[in-house]
Motif scaffolding. Sequence first.
Motif, mmCIF file in Angstrom:
data_model
loop_
_atom_site.group_PDB
_atom_site.id
_atom_site.type_symbol
_atom_site.label_atom_id
_atom_site.label_comp_id
_atom_site.label_asym_id
_atom_site.label_seq_id
_atom_site.Cartn_x
_atom_site.Cartn_y
_atom_site.Cartn_z
ATOM 1 N N LEU A 191 0.823 -1.178 0.124
ATOM 2 C CA LEU A 191 -0.039 -0.038 0.182
ATOM 3 C C LEU A 191 0.995 1.164 0.021
ATOM 4 N N GLN A 230 -0.237 3.954 -2.346
ATOM 5 C CA GLN A 230 -1.557 4.532 -1.800
ATOM 6 C C GLN A 230 -1.314 5.551 -0.859
ATOM 7 N N GLU A 278 -2.050 9.722 -0.610
ATOM 8 C CA GLU A 278 -2.894 10.106 0.284
ATOM 9 C C GLU A 278 -2.139 11.069 0.984
#
Length: 296
Positions: free
Chosen positions: A35, A38, A42
Amino acid sequence: MKHIAYRRKKIVIFTNDASTLTVVLYDINAKNRALLEQRFQERLAELWSSLNIPEEDLNQYLKVAGPWQIGPTVNRNQLGRLNEVSYFTEMYLSDGVEDELFLSSKMTRTLRDSGSSKKASFAGDIPSIMRPNNFKWNEIKLEENSVDIEKLKRICNDLKQQERFRKEDFFFEDLDRTDEVVQQMVKLNDELLDIFIEGIKDEYSEKTIKSYKNALLIYLNQFLAFRLISVFNYGASSVDQMYIHGSSMTQTKQVQRSMSKLYSFLSGNGVMNVEFAKSMKRDMRNSIESLDYLDY
């Protein structure tokens, strides 16, 4: 990009060289590293918004950047800024700060607020710098290692040789001979530090370099040398002894950070076993943590 380890947690730091826009991700591990992209996007979006940069500029930035990939940081200026950010990130982590957006925002401002920022190309306004029409991608070029490896090997071998005198009878009986060995170790430590400082001078600010050098001079020459202990001795990891013998906690932690950089430098240049260097850095962290349990 650079990663650092703090109390068994891996922290990954991304910095945009032109703007100092910095993203700090805390506790990256085998379970969540898939992740990474991601989480990066973010945190970048949150940071972007906090700086009042239009969202469409972020979308364009990510589009221009292309597919996610991680490569080596090979430009000395970029590496220097990453190292600078890493240094300050560790300071906040030691104070218990783990919030990624706070760390990212703080590190973004840190370099811009530094003494050299007025002369740097990133001293301008971040929203202006990050406009899509300013995006420029350059081909990287690897820089050659300027460290004199043969000289470094000679110094390290001589230090190991001097340290062996600890086992000789005169170490306890002949003070003049012992003093000669101590002074020789001090001389070798000075030579080692000269090569170390020369090797990292383009990676850190002048202030950070001075801080590393001062801490290492105190620990290597005023503490370890008089015990005939070199950086190749496991006893060098007991940095907590600095605090026990009267140094401040701040100075003791600075010694630990500086020694860690030195061990990374030595292992990175092939004059020290990588696993030994990792072990020493781990033991030094543990010795600092052990001070938290002292009963005053």
